[in-house]
Design a protein around this motif. Structure first.
Motif, mmCIF file in Angstrom:
data_model
loop_
_atom_site.group_PDB
_atom_site.id
_atom_site.type_symbol
_atom_site.label_atom_id
_atom_site.label_comp_id
_atom_site.label_asym_id
_atom_site.label_seq_id
_atom_site.Cartn_x
_atom_site.Cartn_y
_atom_site.Cartn_z
ATOM 1 N N THR A 133 -23.924 60.789 32.265
ATOM 2 C CA THR A 133 -25.045 61.116 33.166
ATOM 3 C C THR A 133 -25.221 60.042 34.233
ATOM 4 O OG1 THR A 133 -26.158 62.238 31.332
ATOM 5 C CG2 THR A 133 -27.503 61.681 33.252
ATOM 6 N N LEU A 134 -25.209 58.777 33.801
ATOM 7 C CA LEU A 134 -25.431 57.700 34.762
ATOM 8 C C LEU A 134 -24.261 57.558 35.736
ATOM 9 C CD1 LEU A 134 -27.302 54.897 32.796
ATOM 10 C CD2 LEU A 134 -28.177 56.769 34.181
ATOM 11 N N GLN A 135 -23.060 57.953 35.295
ATOM 12 C CA GLN A 135 -21.924 57.968 36.222
ATOM 13 C C GLN A 135 -22.146 59.028 37.289
ATOM 14 O OE1 GLN A 135 -18.532 58.485 33.682
ATOM 15 N NE2 GLN A 135 -18.029 56.309 33.656
ATOM 16 N N GLU A 136 -22.656 60.179 36.862
ATOM 17 C CA GLU A 136 -22.855 61.280 37.810
ATOM 18 C C GLU A 136 -23.917 60.956 38.853
ATOM 19 O OE1 GLU A 136 -21.585 64.509 34.414
ATOM 20 O OE2 GLU A 136 -23.632 64.537 35.191
ATOM 21 N N SER A 143 -18.014 50.044 41.322
ATOM 22 C CA SER A 143 -18.548 49.393 42.528
ATOM 23 C C SER A 143 -20.070 49.253 42.457
ATOM 24 C CB SER A 143 -18.161 50.201 43.764
ATOM 25 O OG SER A 143 -18.709 51.507 43.669
ATOM 26 N N GLN A 144 -20.640 49.315 41.238
ATOM 27 C CA GLN A 144 -22.093 49.287 41.115
ATOM 28 C C GLN A 144 -22.653 47.977 41.687
ATOM 29 O OE1 GLN A 144 -21.644 48.304 36.391
ATOM 30 N NE2 GLN A 144 -23.229 49.743 36.929
ATOM 31 N N GLY A 145 -23.735 48.113 42.470
ATOM 32 C CA GLY A 145 -24.399 46.941 43.022
ATOM 33 C C GLY A 145 -25.444 46.411 42.063
ATOM 34 N N PHE A 146 -26.188 45.408 42.522
ATOM 35 C CA PHE A 146 -27.194 44.753 41.689
ATOM 36 C C PHE A 146 -28.230 45.759 41.174
ATOM 37 C CE2 PHE A 146 -31.350 42.542 41.524
ATOM 38 C CZ PHE A 146 -31.077 41.716 40.457
ATOM 39 N N ALA A 149 -26.798 48.272 38.662
ATOM 40 C CA ALA A 149 -26.513 47.677 37.352
ATOM 41 C C ALA A 149 -27.805 47.437 36.568
ATOM 42 C CB ALA A 149 -25.751 46.358 37.524
ATOM 43 N N ILE A 150 -28.803 46.878 37.256
ATOM 44 C CA ILE A 150 -30.077 46.623 36.562
ATOM 45 C C ILE A 150 -30.685 47.950 36.098
ATOM 46 C CG2 ILE A 150 -32.423 45.712 36.816
ATOM 47 C CD1 ILE A 150 -30.309 43.542 36.717
ATOM 48 N N GLY A 151 -30.588 48.972 36.947
ATOM 49 C CA GLY A 151 -31.092 50.288 36.564
ATOM 50 C C GLY A 151 -30.375 50.822 35.335
ATOM 51 N N ALA A 152 -29.036 50.760 35.359
ATOM 52 C CA ALA A 152 -28.261 51.270 34.230
ATOM 53 C C ALA A 152 -28.588 50.504 32.951
ATOM 54 C CB ALA A 152 -26.767 51.169 34.541
ATOM 55 N N LEU A 153 -28.831 49.195 33.083
ATOM 56 C CA LEU A 153 -29.086 48.370 31.898
ATOM 57 C C LEU A 153 -30.483 48.591 31.320
ATOM 58 C CD1 LEU A 153 -27.413 45.012 32.994
ATOM 59 C CD2 LEU A 153 -26.811 46.344 30.976
ATOM 60 N N THR A 154 -31.426 49.030 32.150
ATOM 61 C CA THR A 154 -32.805 49.084 31.667
ATOM 62 C C THR A 154 -33.353 50.500 31.443
ATOM 63 O OG1 THR A 154 -33.578 48.944 33.955
ATOM 64 C CG2 THR A 154 -33.493 46.890 32.721
ATOM 65 N N LEU A 155 -32.963 51.463 32.288
ATOM 66 C CA LEU A 155 -33.622 52.781 32.261
ATOM 67 C C LEU A 155 -33.734 53.407 30.867
ATOM 68 C CD1 LEU A 155 -32.386 54.444 35.583
ATOM 69 C CD2 LEU A 155 -34.698 53.677 34.995
ATOM 70 N N PRO A 156 -32.651 53.421 30.051
ATOM 71 C CA PRO A 156 -32.794 54.106 28.755
ATOM 72 C C PRO A 156 -33.778 53.420 27.818
ATOM 73 C CG PRO A 156 -30.492 53.731 29.308
ATOM 74 C CD PRO A 156 -31.294 52.934 30.272
ATOM 75 N N SER A 226 -22.173 50.265 30.181
ATOM 76 C CA SER A 226 -22.913 50.639 31.381
ATOM 77 C C SER A 226 -22.665 49.651 32.519
ATOM 78 C CB SER A 226 -24.413 50.745 31.092
ATOM 79 O OG SER A 226 -24.908 49.514 30.641
ATOM 80 N N VAL A 227 -22.099 48.486 32.191
ATOM 81 C CA VAL A 227 -21.728 47.528 33.228
ATOM 82 C C VAL A 227 -20.216 47.604 33.413
ATOM 83 C CG1 VAL A 227 -21.592 45.088 33.839
ATOM 84 C CG2 VAL A 227 -23.638 45.984 32.749
ATOM 85 N N LYS A 228 -19.787 47.998 34.605
ATOM 86 C CA LYS A 228 -18.354 48.217 34.818
ATOM 87 C C LYS A 228 -17.692 47.086 35.604
ATOM 88 C CE LYS A 228 -17.998 52.312 32.881
ATOM 89 N NZ LYS A 228 -17.444 52.375 31.528
ATOM 90 N N THR A 229 -18.471 46.092 36.006
ATOM 91 C CA THR A 229 -17.882 44.947 36.700
ATOM 92 C C THR A 229 -18.487 43.683 36.116
ATOM 93 O OG1 THR A 229 -18.186 43.670 38.725
ATOM 94 C CG2 THR A 229 -19.480 45.662 38.524
ATOM 95 N N ASN A 230 -17.656 42.644 35.919
ATOM 96 C CA ASN A 230 -18.196 41.466 35.233
ATOM 97 C C ASN A 230 -19.198 40.689 36.093
ATOM 98 O OD1 ASN A 230 -16.508 40.201 37.019
ATOM 99 N ND2 ASN A 230 -14.993 39.604 35.469
ATOM 100 N N ARG A 231 -19.424 41.159 37.326
ATOM 101 C CA ARG A 231 -20.454 40.509 38.152
ATOM 102 C C ARG A 231 -21.825 40.638 37.501
ATOM 103 N NH1 ARG A 231 -20.645 43.017 43.790
ATOM 104 N NH2 ARG A 231 -22.027 41.269 44.262
ATOM 105 N N TRP A 232 -22.056 41.726 36.802
ATOM 106 C CA TRP A 232 -23.391 41.958 36.234
ATOM 107 C C TRP A 232 -23.390 41.824 34.716
ATOM 108 C CZ3 TRP A 232 -25.355 41.159 40.534
ATOM 109 C CH2 TRP A 232 -24.903 41.766 41.699
ATOM 110 N N ASP A 233 -22.444 41.110 34.179
ATOM 111 C CA ASP A 233 -22.416 40.873 32.731
ATOM 112 C C ASP A 233 -23.720 40.252 32.245
ATOM 113 O OD1 ASP A 233 -19.958 41.840 32.167
ATOM 114 O OD2 ASP A 233 -18.962 39.897 31.980
ATOM 115 N N THR A 234 -24.211 40.700 31.092
ATOM 116 C CA THR A 234 -25.293 39.985 30.419
ATOM 117 C C THR A 234 -24.665 38.817 29.641
ATOM 118 O OG1 THR A 234 -25.091 41.308 28.429
ATOM 119 C CG2 THR A 234 -26.584 42.129 30.129
ATOM 120 N N VAL A 235 -25.520 37.969 29.080
ATOM 121 C CA VAL A 235 -24.988 36.814 28.343
ATOM 122 C C VAL A 235 -24.082 37.262 27.198
ATOM 123 C CG1 VAL A 235 -25.578 34.867 26.873
ATOM 124 C CG2 VAL A 235 -26.947 35.352 28.875
ATOM 125 N N GLN A 236 -24.539 38.281 26.467
ATOM 126 C CA GLN A 236 -23.761 38.749 25.315
ATOM 127 C C GLN A 236 -22.381 39.223 25.766
ATOM 128 O OE1 GLN A 236 -25.298 38.215 22.469
ATOM 129 N NE2 GLN A 236 -27.314 37.832 23.338
#
Lengths: 285, 288
Positions: A133-136, A143-146, A149-156, A226-236
């Motif tokens: 769904t989030l891909q669609e 190429s997800q931007g800031f 990425a934050i949206g994908a990480l938090t919305l659910p 949900s994070v497809k680029t290591n630019r937005w990696d969380t600590v874990q």
């Protein structure tokens, strides 16, 4: 006097046992510190494994985890994501809990069951459909931007059933007299929520905030996909970066693991009582 | 008058519930519906190439196929390694630390400290012990990551350690609710320490142990980082749990299999919750 000696002997016995158990529990932590301080090549090529750090000891592993390992950025991402999730979950849970505890409305039972049933649908079960769904909608992509990425990480995770029912239980514990008095004083529903219900149940809400922090900060599976680029990696997620293929940075991974655990460790030490109350909610009456 | 007040209360209730209901609709119920859909339709490999109905037969093929059954068996083994040991060690630590001693708080803090460690952190921590190149215990055969017979056990051990804090905290809280007079009375009746434990303490803390069992089973079904970071699913796919396999099935052409397996995982979680409840309900003593 005569009974003192065996009692003291028993106490010493307990101290010995408790210390031994502590050493066992903490041993993996010690090994991680020892490997963080060891030179990576020395660790990799040691003939016989040792419980001590290998020389030359590298005291700078923890600072290099930031300078070379780039751990600062993932820490910021984790901090922001955790903050958003905890704030949103607390707000949505307090609202929903209030409705369930104090208000009468049509289909209340069905709505409560629908909320509770989501406890049987952990994010792991719905993972591939949610990612789809989030891909669609463009939130998950290489190429997800800031913002995406934050949206994908938090919305659910902006709302969650456990918190709703935990806080509802707290609200139900408010004495009826207090409600009646508030009503006589002319408090509106929202006024009662803000001035009475929330302050009175602060311990429960506080415990929930800690639990929400713990699970938001520590999660791995959802961020992993949900994070497809290591630019937005969380600590874990950043802990994956330090592999065995690069001996120069091998010890940085172990330093990073210690650093990643520190924020929660501090919370645990400062708010031990509240955290334990949250963790044991549901287990002990 | 009363009616208007009622309507206002309804409106307020739904306004307060709306954010939660939207999240649940979009991220719990919509994906459940989509999983069913994906499991019934084979997606085309071409982008936007449409889909073809394959029906319940295809779902059954997946759920009775080797991939799903193997994954399920490995997941069950993971549970066997983590749940009983987790409960037993939690009880051991809590029994040891539940007493009046000077400085006992320090020991209690140490025992609960692994709560601070995430699955990912504890997996990295256990690399120092079990990794086949650098682990301290790499030559211990029953922990070896090189053998399909022991790799899962090594990964499970990191989970047992990570869960220690939680199990300890929960059992300790339960022990603190056991009235001391009851233990003293049992003592006066000539009950030894062992009999006191099994006949008095265990029945009284069984609701907490029951809760713990459920939590640990749920954690086991959700195990992922341990596998990815410690074993990478190997050797010979021997540590590929159900969830680990599902995550590898996200390409368009794999969605039918992935969604069917996700529904299988959902069914298993559901079933275990049900069975566990039925089974333990009878033995669990619920006090008033």
């Amino acid at each position: 006097m005569a009974t003192d000696a065996p009692r003291r002997g028993a106490a010493i016995g307990w101290y010995v046992l408790l210390s031994a158990l502590s050493l066992i529990v903490l041993f993996p932590v010690w090994m991680t510190i020892a490997r963080a301080l060891s030179d990576g090549s020395a660790t990799l090529f040691a003939r016989t494994p040792s419980v001590l750090p290998y020389s030359p000891i590298q005291w700078d592993a923890f600072s290099r985890a930031f300078t070379e390992g780039g751990l600062g950025r993932p820490l910021l991402v984790s901090g922001l994501v955790t903050l958003i999730i905890v704030a949103a979950q607390t707000a949505t849970a307090v609202g929903a809990a209030y409705a369930f505890a104090f208000l009468e409305f049509p289909f209340k039972r069905i709505v409560m069951v629908l909320c509770a049933a989501t406890l049987l649908l952990p994010i792991e079960v719905t993972l591939i459909a949610n990612i789809q769904t989030l891909q669609e909608v463009g939130l998950v992509s290489p190429s997800q931007g800031f913002g995406e990425a934050i949206g994908a990480l938090t919305l659910p995770f902006l709302a969650q059933a456990f918190g709703i029912f935990l806080i509802r239980q707290g609200f139900l514990g408010i004495p009826k007299d207090l409600r009646d008095a508030a009503q006589l004083d002319g408090y509106s529903d929202l006024g009662f929520l803000r001035r009475v219900a929330v302050p009175v149940t602060r311990p429960v809400i506080g415990s929930f905030v800690l639990i929400a922090f713990l699970s938001a900060y520590n999660q791995y599976v959802w961020p992993r996909f949900s994070v497809k680029t290591n630019r937005w990696d969380t600590v874990q997620l950043a802990l994956r970066r330090f592999g065995l293929d690069n001996p120069d940075q091998l010890n940085l991974g172990f330093a990073a693991a210690i650093i990643a655990a520190l924020p929660v460790l501090v919370l645990l030490l400062v708010f031990q009582k509240q955290l334990i109350r949250g963790l044991t909610a549901g287990a002990v009456k | 008058m009363g009616k208007r007040r009622n309507v206002r209360q309804w409106a307020l209730a739904y306004a307060l519930l709306l954010p939660s209901l939207v999240v649940f609709a979009v991220f719990a119920y919509l994906p459940l519906y989509r999983l069913v859909h994906f499991s019934l339709y084979q997606q085309s490999s071409r982008l936007g190439g449409g889909e073809r109905y394959v029906g319940f037969g295809a779902v059954w093929d997946v759920l009775s196929g080797e991939r799903f059954l193997q994954g399920t068996w490995i997941t069950i083994k993971f549970l066997i390694f983590t749940v009983p040991a987790g409960i037993a060690l939690g009880v051991l630590l809590a029994m040891a630390a539940h007493r009046r001693l000077k400085g006992i708080k320090i020991f209690q803090t140490i025992f609960s400290s692994t709560v601070a460690s995430s699955v990912a952190v504890s997996s990295v921590v256990f690399l120092t012990l079990v990794n086949e190149q650098i682990g301290l215990l790499r030559n211990v055969s029953w922990l070896s990551l090189k053998s399909p017979n022991s790799a899962l056990f090594a990964a499970a051990l990191s989970s047992v350690w990570q869960n220690l804090g939680l199990t300890f905290v929960i059992v300790l809280a339960a022990l603190q609710t056991v009235p001391e007079e009851l233990l003293e009375a049992a003592h006066l009746d000539g009950y030894g320490a062992v009999r006191r434990f099994f006949r008095v303490v265990v029945p009284l803390i069984s609701p907490a142990l029951f809760f713990l069992a459920i939590v640990l089973v749920v954690y086991g079904f959700q195990a992922y980082a341990q596998i990815e970071l410690i074993t990478g699913g190997g050797p010979l796919r021997s540590t590929e749990t159900l969830l680990y396999r599902i995550t590898k099935l996200q390409k368009n052409t794999d969605l039918q299999v992935g969604a069917s397996m996700s529904l299988g995982l959902f069914g298993l979680t559901f079933l275990v919750a049900l069975v566990q409840f039925r089974l333990l309900e009878r033995r669990v003593t619920y006090g008033n």
